[in-house]
Write a protein that holds these residues in place. Sequence first.
Motif, PDB file in Angstrom:
ATOM      1  N   GLY A   1       5.917 -14.803  44.221  1.00 15.33           N
ATOM      2  CA  GLY A   1       4.841 -15.510  44.918  1.00 15.33           C
ATOM      3  C   GLY A   1       4.315 -14.706  46.100  1.00 15.33           C
TER       4      GLY A   1
ATOM      5  N   TRP B   1       0.265 -16.241  50.469  1.00 17.49           N
ATOM      6  CA  TRP B   1      -0.646 -17.386  50.357  1.00 17.49           C
ATOM      7  C   TRP B   1      -0.007 -18.471  49.490  1.00 17.49           C
ATOM      8  CZ3 TRP B   1      -3.791 -20.439  52.307  1.00 17.49           C
ATOM      9  CH2 TRP B   1      -4.728 -21.186  51.575  1.00 17.49           C
ATOM     10  N   THR B   2       0.615 -18.074  48.380  1.00 17.58           N
ATOM     11  CA  THR B   2       1.322 -19.034  47.524  1.00 17.58           C
ATOM     12  C   THR B   2       2.412 -19.744  48.320  1.00 17.58           C
ATOM     13  OG1 THR B   2       0.988 -17.542  45.672  1.00 17.58           O
ATOM     14  CG2 THR B   2       2.584 -19.295  45.356  1.00 17.58           C
TER      15      THR B   2
ATOM     16  N   ARG C   1       0.857 -22.284  50.625  1.00 14.75           N
ATOM     17  CA  ARG C   1       0.248 -23.395  49.914  1.00 14.75           C
ATOM     18  C   ARG C   1       1.275 -24.268  49.194  1.00 14.75           C
ATOM     19  NH1 ARG C   1      -3.223 -22.717  45.341  1.00 14.75           N
ATOM     20  NH2 ARG C   1      -2.054 -20.798  45.187  1.00 14.75           N
ATOM     21  N   LYS C   2       2.281 -23.617  48.602  1.00 13.09           N
ATOM     22  CA  LYS C   2       3.190 -24.370  47.737  1.00 13.09           C
ATOM     23  C   LYS C   2       4.521 -24.689  48.390  1.00 13.09           C
ATOM     24  CE  LYS C   2       0.813 -23.073  43.728  1.00 13.09           C
ATOM     25  NZ  LYS C   2       0.538 -23.765  42.492  1.00 13.09           N
TER      26      LYS C   2
ATOM     27  N   GLU D   1       3.382 -21.433  37.486  1.00 16.59           N
ATOM     28  CA  GLU D   1       2.128 -21.559  38.251  1.00 16.59           C
ATOM     29  C   GLU D   1       1.800 -20.216  38.885  1.00 16.59           C
ATOM     30  OE1 GLU D   1       2.366 -24.714  41.179  1.00 16.59           O
ATOM     31  OE2 GLU D   1       3.134 -26.103  39.680  1.00 16.59           O
ATOM     32  N   ILE D   2       2.824 -19.572  39.425  1.00 11.70           N
ATOM     33  CA  ILE D   2       2.604 -18.279  40.072  1.00 11.70           C
ATOM     34  C   ILE D   2       2.138 -17.254  39.042  1.00 11.70           C
ATOM     35  CG2 ILE D   2       3.796 -16.363  41.239  1.00 11.70           C
ATOM     36  CD1 ILE D   2       5.481 -18.587  42.634  1.00 11.70           C
TER      37      ILE D   2
END
Lengths: 245, 372
Positions: A129, A132-133, A136-137, B137-138
């Motif tokens: 990831g 930014w991921t 966000r997550k 998702e990634i």
Amino acid sequence: MTWSEMQPLLSQACTDTLTMVVWSTLIAVAVGLPLGVLLVLTDRGGLVQNVVVNKVIGQIVNVGRSMPFIILMVALMTFTRWVTGTTIGTTAAIVPLAIGGIPFFARLVETAVREVDNGLVEAVQSMGGSTWTIVRKVLVPEALPSLIASTTTTIIALIGYSAMAGTVGGGGLGDLAVRYGYQRFETQMMWITVAILAVAISLIQFAGDFAARSLHSRGARSGPAPRLRLLKAKESAAADVSKAA
Amino acid sequence: MPKPHAPVPGHTHARALDSDGNPVITTSGLTKVYRSRGREVTALDGVDLHVREGEVYGVIGQSGAGKSSLIRCVNLLERPTSGTVTVAGQDLTALAGRGPRAGRELRQARSRVGMVFQHFNLLSTRTVQDNVELPLEILGTSGKERSRRALELLDLVGLADKAKAFPAQLSGGQKQRVGIARALAGDPKVLLSDEATSALDPETTRSILQLLRDLNRQLGLTVLLITHEMDVVKSICDSAALMERGRIVEHGTVSELLATPGSELAAALFPVSGERTGDDRTVLDVTFHGEAATQPVISQLARTYNVDISILGAAIDTVGGLQIGRMRIELPGRYEDNVVPIGFLRERGLQIDVVGDEGRGPESVLVKEGAK
């Protein structure tokens, strides 16, 4: 002063306070959230470590936080005029309120985001990831209950600040209490505004706590608190009834 | 060479022992130095690690030995100060770039390496299924495919019925199963396990280790695990390495370690104890490993030479029909009297160490005699 005289004043004041607080909160959250996240990310050992940016933002936030609101309001007048075209009235009061709220909220966001277990960040990094991921997550969703609590605190602080908006003709409940209750010795008016503020703040706090808790309960070890479970049971019972009908 | 995702039937300790598969994880000269307030702490001091395809490799050591730094350097969660890391033929250290941030290439490479953690590291605000879907998702997998794959993986780890639960509603063992399912979502060749069972009770530890072993066999998954529990190494590892103060002090397949005289790891994996019962007795440590140890040698010895053998202690496992481990036995008479029986045991391919206060001196004499 009779009720029929007070009523229009009060409803105008409520509208003004509501306008100021809603707008300034929206702006404070919109700007404070990324700022708070940035404070965590750029810190030493952070994901995008940048000591210079961190120190600069940190310093701005500190100055903004420690500045008495009334002084901030006066100091910002030129800026306010540039943004809104005027330095008096409700709209003009939103600018210093929002700017006062940003560093306040940013610090709360920073604390909330720092609380997120670094192991989760590491886990998402190990999946490939990006930063930014991760924001966000992981950081924002995991900190969400705290972020909601922070928003509640910010709203209440802004209601407090908004009492000073009367200085620039911003109106609102605080202004009403000062002008009528204090300066004109209309004690009754003062108590009514105090009561309205007390009720409003209690309601906001309750709603904020409820939202934070119902989000948090999914992550909590013990599950939802008994009272919430009761509410849920009622809701599902109601749903069953409506289904049956 | 086994195909990475084909099931490998009959893949056991024994197969891995003489496998010379390609190294899938290689580190060379890996060094990690932490600097804080002018002080330097060397966590890794030139570590060379070779993990072969399809094996379960355990790195064991006490806390502070550098195990955590090592496993974090393998997928570059920690940047090594120097040295290289190669995973599945790809030099990750070359992809890393100079800054602390991971570029696209490194992130893609990481997504092909699964990792499970001691404290599970599941997102509390997501359901079990959503947690497993996160790596997908990634990777940008479509919603339908994500959910199909997540349910398939949850089924694989035995948690199909918990898809909609939140992590807080699961037990520790179940959480780790979710962690494993999540680590497998990106279809990795390699699984890194960072003390995955250290927060679990012994019963749950066994079931998680069994799951890792099954995945290793079914999917041909290479597993690199770090642990401080010798039992973990003993129950699932094909190979092991012992770390002390940032260095690997011993390494090899379980069988190779056993064959190494004075191996600390072998002694810890198969501990034997027992004092001699009298002066005129000989105490031997018999090490069973490899193909040679298929015969009931102890009873053969007793029958052939008509000696009474006492077993003082033993730590032996039978894996794939072969015995692996150690046994401490006592024979009547001094060394001089037992040259022939000891020779018999050596002929059978067993490794014999003579234990006693005379030390290694008499033993080396015996070795020479045996050589004649």
